[in-house]
Motif scaffolding. Structure first.
Motif, PDB file in Angstrom:
ATOM      1  N   ARG A   1       0.835  -1.205   0.000  1.00 20.70           N
ATOM      2  CA  ARG A   1       0.000   0.000   0.000  1.00 20.70           C
ATOM      3  C   ARG A   1       0.871   1.257   0.000  1.00 20.70           C
ATOM      4  N   LYS A   2       1.932   1.234   0.815  1.00 22.80           N
ATOM      5  CA  LYS A   2       2.843   2.375   0.836  1.00 22.80           C
ATOM      6  C   LYS A   2       3.533   2.551  -0.511  1.00 22.80           C
ATOM      7  N   SER A   3       3.918   1.431  -1.121  1.00 21.32           N
ATOM      8  CA  SER A   3       4.571   1.507  -2.435  1.00 21.32           C
ATOM      9  C   SER A   3       3.628   2.095  -3.472  1.00 21.32           C
TER      10      SER A   3
ATOM     11  N   GLU B   1       2.024   6.519  -6.791  1.00 23.70           N
ATOM     12  CA  GLU B   1       1.017   7.506  -7.200  1.00 23.70           C
ATOM     13  C   GLU B   1       1.553   8.927  -7.009  1.00 23.70           C
ATOM     14  N   ALA B   2       2.283   9.100  -5.891  1.00 27.08           N
ATOM     15  CA  ALA B   2       2.854  10.436  -5.659  1.00 27.08           C
ATOM     16  C   ALA B   2       3.901  10.788  -6.726  1.00 27.08           C
ATOM     17  N   MET B   3       4.742   9.834  -7.087  1.00 32.85           N
ATOM     18  CA  MET B   3       5.752  10.057  -8.108  1.00 32.85           C
ATOM     19  C   MET B   3       5.091  10.295  -9.458  1.00 32.85           C
ATOM     20  N   ARG B   4       3.957   9.575  -9.705  1.00 31.86           N
ATOM     21  CA  ARG B   4       3.263   9.784 -10.973  1.00 31.86           C
ATOM     22  C   ARG B   4       2.707  11.216 -11.047  1.00 31.86           C
ATOM     23  N   ARG B   5       2.119  11.648  -9.930  1.00 32.78           N
ATOM     24  CA  ARG B   5       1.595  12.999  -9.906  1.00 32.78           C
ATOM     25  C   ARG B   5       2.718  14.035 -10.072  1.00 32.78           C
ATOM     26  N   GLN B   6       3.830  13.708  -9.380  1.00 29.84           N
ATOM     27  CA  GLN B   6       4.964  14.636  -9.500  1.00 29.84           C
ATOM     28  C   GLN B   6       5.495  14.692 -10.929  1.00 29.84           C
TER      29      GLN B   6
END
Length: 236
Positions: free
Chosen positions: A194-196, A201-206
Motif C-alpha cells: 500500500r505504501k509503495s 502515485e505520488a511520483m506519478r503525480r509529481q
C-alpha cells in the motif's frame, strides 16, 4: 458252617477289605482311576456287569433262604416242639442262631457289594471331575492371562493415543503460531505494498506536474523566441 456259607463269609470279608482299601484317604481318586484304567480291567469290563448281577442274584437267593430258615426256626411249631423236649430246644436255638448268622452275612454281603460298586463309580466320577476342573482351571488361567494381556495392550494403546493426541496438539499449536506469523507477514507485505502504491502515485503525480511545467516552459520559450525574432526583424 456249610461250604456255601463259608464262601459267602469269605466274600464278605473280602468286600470289607476292598471297601477299606478304597476308603484309604491318602490314595487319591486320580490314582484309583489310573488303577481302574489298567488293561486287565479293560479286558474284564465286558464281564463286569454280568458278574455283578450274578453275584447279586446269588446273594439274594441265599438271603431269602436265610430268611426262610429264620422264619422256620422262630415259628410257633418249632418252639412248641422245643418246649416238649429240652434237647430239641437247644437244637432249634442253634439252628435259629445259624440262620440269623447266615441272614446277617448274606444281607451285609449284598449291602457291601452295592456299596463297593457305588464307591468305585464315585471314585471314577471324582477323578473325571478333578481332571475337568484342572482343565477348566488351566483354561481360566489362560483366559486371565489373555485378559491381562488385552488390558496391558489397551493401556499401551491408550497411552499411545494420548501421546499422539499431545503430539498432534503440539503440532497444531505450532501450525497455529506459523499461520499467525504468516498472517502478520502478509499484513506487513500488504502495508508495504500500500505504501509503495502511494509512493508510485505520488511520483506519478509529481512526474505529471513536471511534464506540465516542462510544457509550459517550452511554450514560453517558443514565445520568447518568436518575440526575439520579431524584434530582430524590426531592427533591420
Amino acid at each position: 458252617m456249610t461250604l456255601q456259607w463259608t464262601a459267602v463269609a469269605f466274600f464278605l470279608y473280602a468286600e470289607i477289605a476292598v471297601n477299606l482299601i478304597l476308603c484309604i484317604p491318602f490314595i487319591s481318586a486320580k490314582r484309583w482311576r489310573s488303577v481302574f484304567n489298567l488293561s486287565i480291567w479293560n479286558w474284564l469290563s465286558p464281564y463286569w456287569n454280568k458278574c455283578f448281577f450274578t453275584m447279586i442274584m446269588v446273594l439274594i437267593v441265599l438271603f431269602c433262604d436265610a430268611v426262610r430258615e429264620v422264619n422256620k426256626y422262630s415259628g410257633p411249631e418249632s418252639m412248641q416242639d422245643a418246649k416238649v423236649n429240652p434237647n430239641v430246644y437247644d437244637h432249634v436255638h442253634m439252628k435259629l442262631f445259624r440262620a440269623q448268622r447266615n441272614l446277617y452275612i448274606s444281607g451285609f454281603s449284598i449291602f457291601l457289594w452295592l456299596i463297593m460298586r457305588r464307591v468305585v463309580t464315585l471314585l471314577n466320577q471324582v477323578a473325571v471331575t478333578l481332571e475337568n476342573s484342572a482343565g477348566l482351571e488351566a483354561q481360566m488361567d489362560n483366559a486371565v492371562k489373555a485378559a491381562k494381556q488385552h488390558q496391558d495392550d489397551n493401556l499401551m494403546l491408550k497411552q499411545a493415543l494420548l501421546d499422539e493426541e499431545k503430539s498432534t496438539s503440539a503440532k497444531n499449536q505450532q501450525l497455529k503460531l506459523e499461520v499467525e506469523k504468516l498472517a502478520n507477514q502478509v499484513k506487513a507485505a500488504e502495508e508495504a505494498l500500500r505504501k509503495s502504491h502511494a509512493e508510485v502515485e505520488a511520483m506519478r503525480r509529481q512526474a505529471k506536474g513536471l511534464a506540465q511545467e516542462y510544457d509550459r516552459l517550452l511554450t514560453e520559450h517558443h514565445q520568447l523566441q518568436n518575440l526575439q525574432s520579431a524584434a530582430d526583424k524590426k531592427d533591420q
